[in-house]
Design a protein around this motif. Structure first.
Motif, PDB file in Angstrom:
ATOM      1  N   LEU A  27       0.825  -1.205   0.000  1.00 13.76           N
ATOM      2  CA  LEU A  27       0.000   0.000   0.000  1.00 13.76           C
ATOM      3  C   LEU A  27       0.859   1.253   0.000  1.00 13.76           C
ATOM      4  N   ILE A  28       1.882   1.268   0.827  1.00 15.84           N
ATOM      5  CA  ILE A  28       2.790   2.419   0.872  1.00 15.84           C
ATOM      6  C   ILE A  28       3.492   2.575  -0.464  1.00 15.84           C
ATOM      7  N   GLN A  29       3.924   1.467  -1.054  1.00 12.97           N
ATOM      8  CA  GLN A  29       4.593   1.514  -2.353  1.00 12.97           C
ATOM      9  C   GLN A  29       3.657   2.048  -3.427  1.00 12.97           C
ATOM     10  N   ALA A  69     -10.208   1.765   3.412  1.00 12.12           N
ATOM     11  CA  ALA A  69     -10.512   3.115   2.927  1.00 12.12           C
ATOM     12  C   ALA A  69      -9.323   3.688   2.172  1.00 12.12           C
ATOM     13  N   LYS A  70      -8.120   3.449   2.648  1.00  7.63           N
ATOM     14  CA  LYS A  70      -6.914   3.955   1.966  1.00  7.63           C
ATOM     15  C   LYS A  70      -6.705   3.252   0.631  1.00  7.63           C
ATOM     16  N   VAL A  71      -7.044   1.978   0.567  1.00 13.42           N
ATOM     17  CA  VAL A  71      -6.931   1.246  -0.703  1.00 13.42           C
ATOM     18  C   VAL A  71      -7.894   1.844  -1.723  1.00 13.42           C
ATOM     19  N   LYS A  72      -9.120   2.140  -1.289  1.00 11.06           N
ATOM     20  CA  LYS A  72     -10.093   2.755  -2.185  1.00 11.06           C
ATOM     21  C   LYS A  72      -9.633   4.139  -2.614  1.00 11.06           C
ATOM     22  N   ARG A  73      -9.096   4.908  -1.675  1.00 16.19           N
ATOM     23  CA  ARG A  73      -8.625   6.261  -2.000  1.00 16.19           C
ATOM     24  C   ARG A  73      -7.450   6.208  -2.965  1.00 16.19           C
ATOM     25  N   LEU A  74      -6.586   5.218  -2.813  1.00 18.82           N
ATOM     26  CA  LEU A  74      -5.469   5.052  -3.737  1.00 18.82           C
ATOM     27  C   LEU A  74      -5.987   4.813  -5.142  1.00 18.82           C
ATOM     28  N   ALA A  75      -7.003   3.982  -5.280  1.00 18.76           N
ATOM     29  CA  ALA A  75      -7.576   3.717  -6.600  1.00 18.76           C
ATOM     30  C   ALA A  75      -8.189   4.985  -7.194  1.00 18.76           C
ATOM     31  N   GLU A  76      -8.872   5.779  -6.370  1.00 18.84           N
ATOM     32  CA  GLU A  76      -9.464   7.029  -6.851  1.00 18.84           C
ATOM     33  C   GLU A  76      -8.395   8.006  -7.308  1.00 18.84           C
ATOM     34  N   LEU A  77      -7.348   8.134  -6.511  1.00 14.52           N
ATOM     35  CA  LEU A  77      -6.268   9.064  -6.865  1.00 14.52           C
ATOM     36  C   LEU A  77      -5.523   8.607  -8.111  1.00 14.52           C
ATOM     37  N   GLU A  78      -5.322   7.294  -8.250  1.00 17.56           N
ATOM     38  CA  GLU A  78      -4.665   6.777  -9.449  1.00 17.56           C
ATOM     39  C   GLU A  78      -5.474   7.116 -10.689  1.00 17.56           C
ATOM     40  N   ALA A  79      -6.786   6.947 -10.600  1.00 19.00           N
ATOM     41  CA  ALA A  79      -7.646   7.272 -11.743  1.00 19.00           C
ATOM     42  C   ALA A  79      -7.573   8.757 -12.068  1.00 19.00           C
ATOM     43  N   LEU A  80      -7.576   9.598 -11.052  1.00 15.48           N
ATOM     44  CA  LEU A  80      -7.502  11.035 -11.252  1.00 15.48           C
ATOM     45  C   LEU A  80      -6.177  11.448 -11.883  1.00 15.48           C
ATOM     46  N   VAL A  81      -5.101  10.897 -11.384  1.00 14.48           N
ATOM     47  CA  VAL A  81      -3.772  11.241 -11.900  1.00 14.48           C
ATOM     48  C   VAL A  81      -3.607  10.760 -13.339  1.00 14.48           C
ATOM     49  N   MET A  82      -4.040   9.531 -13.615  1.00 16.08           N
ATOM     50  CA  MET A  82      -3.915   9.007 -14.975  1.00 16.08           C
ATOM     51  C   MET A  82      -4.775   9.808 -15.953  1.00 16.08           C
ATOM     52  N   LYS A  83      -5.945  10.223 -15.516  1.00 15.30           N
ATOM     53  CA  LYS A  83      -6.817  11.033 -16.366  1.00 15.30           C
ATOM     54  C   LYS A  83      -6.161  12.375 -16.675  1.00 15.30           C
ATOM     55  N   ASN A  84      -5.618  13.022 -15.652  1.00 17.87           N
ATOM     56  CA  ASN A  84      -4.968  14.316 -15.871  1.00 17.87           C
ATOM     57  C   ASN A  84      -3.698  14.183 -16.683  1.00 17.87           C
TER      58      ASN A  84
END
Length: 90
Positions: A27-29, A69-84
């Motif tokens: 998760l940290i990685q 919750a952190k795993v879900k947030r990581l997935a959301e942030l990954e999607a946001l970053v990849m989209k941008n």
């Protein structure tokens, strides 16, 4: 043997609980990789959230509910970053 059986049952139920140190490190990685992929266009607040999350996960081991919750947030942030990143690469 019992621990492996317990983990298999939890994975089958779709509700895995982090049991190993390896789960925490993965998760940290994931957050570190995301931190490296963040561009300036995404925003400083998201980068700061990622850094704060990494520091929090390294300093203490959260409960399974927080871990999920952190795993879900990581997935959301990954999607946001990849989209941008894909929008700015055009």
């Amino acid at each position: 043997m019992n621990e492996q059986r317990y983990k298999v049952i939890l994975n089958m139920a779709g509700n895995p609980k982090p049991r190993d140190e390896q789960d925490w490190e993965e998760l940290i990685q994931g957050f570190r990789v995301l931190q490296n992929n963040v561009t300036v266009s995404v925003g400083r607040d998201i980068l700061q959230e990622i850094i704060d999350t990494i520091n929090s996960l390294q300093s203490n081991k959260p409960k399974p509910k927080v871990y999920r919750a952190k795993v879900k947030r990581l997935a959301e942030l990954e999607a946001l970053v990849m989209k941008n990143n894909s929008l700015h690469s055009r």
